[in-house]
Design a protein around this motif. Structure first.
Motif, short mmCIF file in Angstrom:
data_model
loop_
_atom_site.label_atom_id
_atom_site.label_comp_id
_atom_site.label_asym_id
_atom_site.label_seq_id
_atom_site.Cartn_x
_atom_site.Cartn_y
_atom_site.Cartn_z
N ALA A 104 0.86 -1.19 0.00
CA ALA A 104 0.00 0.00 0.00
C ALA A 104 0.89 1.24 0.00
CB ALA A 104 -0.89 -0.01 1.23
N ASP A 108 -1.95 6.69 1.19
CA ASP A 108 -3.29 6.19 1.43
C ASP A 108 -3.72 6.62 2.84
OD1 ASP A 108 -5.00 3.94 2.80
OD2 ASP A 108 -5.37 3.73 0.65
N VAL A 111 -3.44 3.85 5.56
CA VAL A 111 -2.03 3.53 5.85
C VAL A 111 -1.39 4.66 6.63
CG1 VAL A 111 0.23 3.09 4.81
CG2 VAL A 111 -1.82 2.03 3.84
#
Length: 135
Positions: A104, A108, A111
């Motif tokens: 990821a 994000d 995250v």
């Protein structure tokens, strides 16, 4: 293996995948993070392998998976989503080759929030939260 950005990477990857598939006698999923790399390696391996090769996008997902299950020594080339939630029992699937683990991105929001939540002097958010989801 050369770096992914090296011009000889596709040829080296095809050779490595070919050797693995010869050892496993097919019976594999080859999963890629990009459609172009999936198609490129499929095209490189099609003339050199004696196993039935199936390509994501040439038939509905359900039909390809059924064909994979019913075809001895088949190899399915797909994107990383092709292998999610798939159950192939027995020896039809003996190997999964993944071109790149899908980490990821730190930008994000989920995250980023996880990284902030665990930041401590003794912990590294990158090493604690960046493991790819392998569901």
């Amino acid at each position: 293996m050369p770096d992914r950005g090296n011009r000889i990477f596709p040829e080296a990857a095809a050779d490595c995948i070919r050797r693995v598939l010869e050892i496993t006698r097919g019976r594999a999923f080859c999963l890629f993070t990009s459609y172009s790399q999936m198609r490129d390696l499929y095209e490189r391996l099609l003339p050199v392998l004696d196993f039935p090769l199936l390509l994501h996008g040439t038939a509905p997902r359900k039909a390809l998976l059924e064909q994979f299950r019913e075809t001895p020594n088949a190899v399915l080339f797909g994107t990383s989503s092709s292998g999610q939630g798939v159950d192939v029992q027995g020896e039809a699937l003996s190997c999964v080759i993944i071109d790149k683990l899908p980490f990821a991105v730190p930008s994000d929001p989920v995250v980023s929030a996880r990284m902030k939540a665990i930041e401590e002097p003794a912990a590294s958010p990158s090493s604690t939260t960046r493991c790819p989801p392998l569901s």
